[in-house]
Design a protein around this motif. Structure first.
Motif, PDB file in Angstrom:
ATOM      1  N   ARG A  16      36.948  45.039  35.519  1.00  0.00           N
ATOM      2  CA  ARG A  16      35.861  44.907  36.241  1.00  0.00           C
ATOM      3  C   ARG A  16      36.144  44.123  37.460  1.00  0.00           C
ATOM      4  O   ARG A  16      35.234  44.283  38.574  1.00  0.00           O
ATOM      5  CB  ARG A  16      35.087  43.943  35.218  1.00  0.00           C
ATOM      6  CG  ARG A  16      34.263  44.701  34.103  1.00  0.00           C
ATOM      7  CD  ARG A  16      33.156  43.804  33.557  1.00  0.00           C
ATOM      8  NE  ARG A  16      33.473  42.627  33.266  1.00  0.00           N
ATOM      9  CZ  ARG A  16      33.952  42.075  32.064  1.00  0.00           C
ATOM     10  NH1 ARG A  16      34.260  42.803  31.301  1.00  0.00           N
ATOM     11  NH2 ARG A  16      34.231  40.853  31.909  1.00  0.00           N
ATOM     12  N   LEU A  17      37.200  43.182  37.443  1.00  0.00           N
ATOM     13  CA  LEU A  17      37.445  42.381  38.767  1.00  0.00           C
ATOM     14  C   LEU A  17      38.109  43.265  39.608  1.00  0.00           C
ATOM     15  O   LEU A  17      37.634  43.075  40.803  1.00  0.00           O
ATOM     16  CB  LEU A  17      38.638  41.549  38.405  1.00  0.00           C
ATOM     17  CG  LEU A  17      39.201  40.879  39.856  1.00  0.00           C
ATOM     18  CD1 LEU A  17      38.306  39.820  40.283  1.00  0.00           C
ATOM     19  CD2 LEU A  17      40.403  39.694  39.165  1.00  0.00           C
ATOM     20  N   ILE A  19      37.160  46.544  40.180  1.00  0.00           N
ATOM     21  CA  ILE A  19      35.996  47.249  40.876  1.00  0.00           C
ATOM     22  C   ILE A  19      35.274  46.160  41.832  1.00  0.00           C
ATOM     23  O   ILE A  19      35.143  46.733  43.038  1.00  0.00           O
ATOM     24  CB  ILE A  19      35.039  47.531  39.809  1.00  0.00           C
ATOM     25  CG1 ILE A  19      35.590  48.762  39.013  1.00  0.00           C
ATOM     26  CG2 ILE A  19      33.823  48.070  40.469  1.00  0.00           C
ATOM     27  CD1 ILE A  19      34.840  49.230  37.632  1.00  0.00           C
ATOM     28  N   GLU A  20      35.121  45.028  41.498  1.00  0.00           N
ATOM     29  CA  GLU A  20      34.563  44.126  42.342  1.00  0.00           C
ATOM     30  C   GLU A  20      35.036  43.854  43.698  1.00  0.00           C
ATOM     31  O   GLU A  20      34.707  43.691  44.562  1.00  0.00           O
ATOM     32  CB  GLU A  20      34.241  42.671  41.538  1.00  0.00           C
ATOM     33  CG  GLU A  20      33.314  41.748  42.398  1.00  0.00           C
ATOM     34  CD  GLU A  20      32.997  40.372  41.717  1.00  0.00           C
ATOM     35  OE1 GLU A  20      32.675  39.521  42.080  1.00  0.00           O
ATOM     36  OE2 GLU A  20      33.407  40.573  40.270  1.00  0.00           O
ATOM     37  N   ASP A  23      34.889  46.677  45.874  1.00  0.00           N
ATOM     38  CA  ASP A  23      33.707  46.731  46.732  1.00  0.00           C
ATOM     39  C   ASP A  23      33.205  45.656  47.458  1.00  0.00           C
ATOM     40  O   ASP A  23      32.045  45.816  48.091  1.00  0.00           O
ATOM     41  CB  ASP A  23      32.510  46.874  45.447  1.00  0.00           C
ATOM     42  CG  ASP A  23      32.620  48.100  44.420  1.00  0.00           C
ATOM     43  OD1 ASP A  23      33.037  49.277  45.025  1.00  0.00           O
ATOM     44  OD2 ASP A  23      32.173  48.285  43.408  1.00  0.00           O
ATOM     45  N   ALA A  24      33.933  44.672  47.389  1.00  0.00           N
ATOM     46  CA  ALA A  24      33.770  43.438  48.329  1.00  0.00           C
ATOM     47  C   ALA A  24      33.921  43.904  50.006  1.00  0.00           C
ATOM     48  O   ALA A  24      34.798  44.726  50.317  1.00  0.00           O
ATOM     49  CB  ALA A  24      34.868  42.320  48.197  1.00  0.00           C
ATOM     50  N   GLU A  29      34.461  37.836  51.101  1.00  0.00           N
ATOM     51  CA  GLU A  29      33.782  37.939  49.863  1.00  0.00           C
ATOM     52  C   GLU A  29      34.781  38.391  48.753  1.00  0.00           C
ATOM     53  O   GLU A  29      34.572  38.126  47.612  1.00  0.00           O
ATOM     54  CB  GLU A  29      32.775  39.511  50.012  1.00  0.00           C
ATOM     55  CG  GLU A  29      31.660  39.079  50.959  1.00  0.00           C
ATOM     56  CD  GLU A  29      31.809  39.061  52.389  1.00  0.00           C
ATOM     57  OE1 GLU A  29      30.902  38.823  52.988  1.00  0.00           O
ATOM     58  OE2 GLU A  29      32.907  39.411  52.890  1.00  0.00           O
ATOM     59  N   THR A  30      35.954  38.914  49.038  1.00  0.00           N
ATOM     60  CA  THR A  30      36.993  39.254  48.417  1.00  0.00           C
ATOM     61  C   THR A  30      37.635  37.974  47.825  1.00  0.00           C
ATOM     62  O   THR A  30      37.941  37.758  46.689  1.00  0.00           O
ATOM     63  CB  THR A  30      38.342  40.019  49.054  1.00  0.00           C
ATOM     64  OG1 THR A  30      37.522  41.146  49.585  1.00  0.00           O
ATOM     65  CG2 THR A  30      39.438  40.223  48.209  1.00  0.00           C
ATOM     66  N   ALA A  33      35.294  36.426  45.218  1.00  0.00           N
ATOM     67  CA  ALA A  33      35.451  36.985  43.817  1.00  0.00           C
ATOM     68  C   ALA A  33      36.715  36.557  43.206  1.00  0.00           C
ATOM     69  O   ALA A  33      36.785  36.321  41.913  1.00  0.00           O
ATOM     70  CB  ALA A  33      35.604  38.479  44.119  1.00  0.00           C
ATOM     71  N   PHE A  37      36.581  34.377  39.595  1.00  0.00           N
ATOM     72  CA  PHE A  37      37.235  34.884  38.367  1.00  0.00           C
ATOM     73  C   PHE A  37      38.213  33.970  37.681  1.00  0.00           C
ATOM     74  O   PHE A  37      38.079  33.704  36.693  1.00  0.00           O
ATOM     75  CB  PHE A  37      37.759  36.136  38.833  1.00  0.00           C
ATOM     76  CG  PHE A  37      38.595  36.936  37.609  1.00  0.00           C
ATOM     77  CD1 PHE A  37      37.754  37.712  36.996  1.00  0.00           C
ATOM     78  CD2 PHE A  37      39.611  36.590  37.202  1.00  0.00           C
ATOM     79  CE1 PHE A  37      38.346  38.487  35.892  1.00  0.00           C
ATOM     80  CE2 PHE A  37      40.445  37.372  36.122  1.00  0.00           C
ATOM     81  CZ  PHE A  37      39.689  38.201  35.356  1.00  0.00           C
TER      82      PHE A  37
END
Length: 233
Positions: A16-17, A19-20, A23-24, A29-30, A33, A37
């Motif tokens: 999931r991370l 993917i997140e 998509d950042a 934003e990266t 995330a 996490f």
């Protein structure tokens, strides 16, 4: 939870991370995330990321609490501490208790006074060379001996994901800026070509000369010409 269940849960979380992070939309934003996490997956109360800038100087990129900013500032100002060493040596540094660790006594005493007892600094690296070190992920806890071997292993996996994602985000931002700069220069050249009846080569030479004479980036000279319809003095 069994070890097999723990591995499956960790694998799912990192999927999931990934993917997140993919998509950042940008570097900021990266990084956000990554630290969020870390708070969820590791035994830390605070987290932060310090990154190398283009001038090869580390800077604070993200913190989950002002305490982390203080911990970083103490090191970046003095150019000394586990964060600095982790960056330079590309090595993970674990401090089990800041009240007893003797490697950076002055820094450790100040950090302990801030309420931080355990520290885990993990380098963010994309390759084997020193220049491939992107930064450091810092994890902090008010409890002594807070980080287990599992925490350290997960932190390394997170750091690898983060380093690749950050390098990719930085590259994309750089490419986007380059495309934007070319568009601006092209638009400015068009203005000069129309106003002075010159060809493209001459228009570009004019922009370049003003850039050099005023010690201003070509992109900024072009932007000023577009905004004001005048070249800088």
């Amino acid at each position: 939870m069994s070890e097999q269940d723990l591995v499956a849960t960790s694998a799912d979380a990192f999927a999931r991370l990934a993917i997140e992070l993919h998509d950042a939309p940008g570097v900021e934003e990266t990084i956000d995330a990554v630290v969020q996490f870390a708070l969820q997956a590791l035994s830390c109360t605070y987290a932060g990321v310090a990154l190398y800038t283009r001038g090869s100087h580390p800077e604070i990129a993200a913190v989950t609490d002002s305490v982390v900013a203080d911990v970083y500032d103490l090191q970046l100002t003095s150019d000394n501490g586990p964060l600095v060493s982790a960056m330079r040596e590309r090595s993970t540094i674990l401090i089990r208790d800041t009240t007893t660790d003797e490697r950076w006594p002055e820094w450790a005493a100040k950090v302990a006074a801030l309420g931080v007892r355990s520290v885990l600094d993990v380098p963010l690296a994309t390759g084997s060379g020193t220049h491939q070190t992107v930064g450091v992920l810092g994890l902090y806890s008010p409890d002594p001996d807070a980080f287990t071997a599992d925490d350290e292993a997960i932190a390394h996996i997170l750091a690898r994901h983060a380093a690749v994602a950050l390098a990719s985000a930085r590259h994309e931002e750089t490419m986007a800026q380059a495309v934007d700069a070319r568009k601006l220069v092209g638009q400015a050249m068009g203005i000069l070509m129309e106003r002075f009846d010159v060809d493209g080569d001459r228009a570009f030479a004019i922009l370049k000369r003003y850039s050099q004479d005023t010690n201003t980036k070509l992109r900024d000279v072009a932007q000023q010409l577009i905004d004001t319809r005048k070249l800088p003095h």
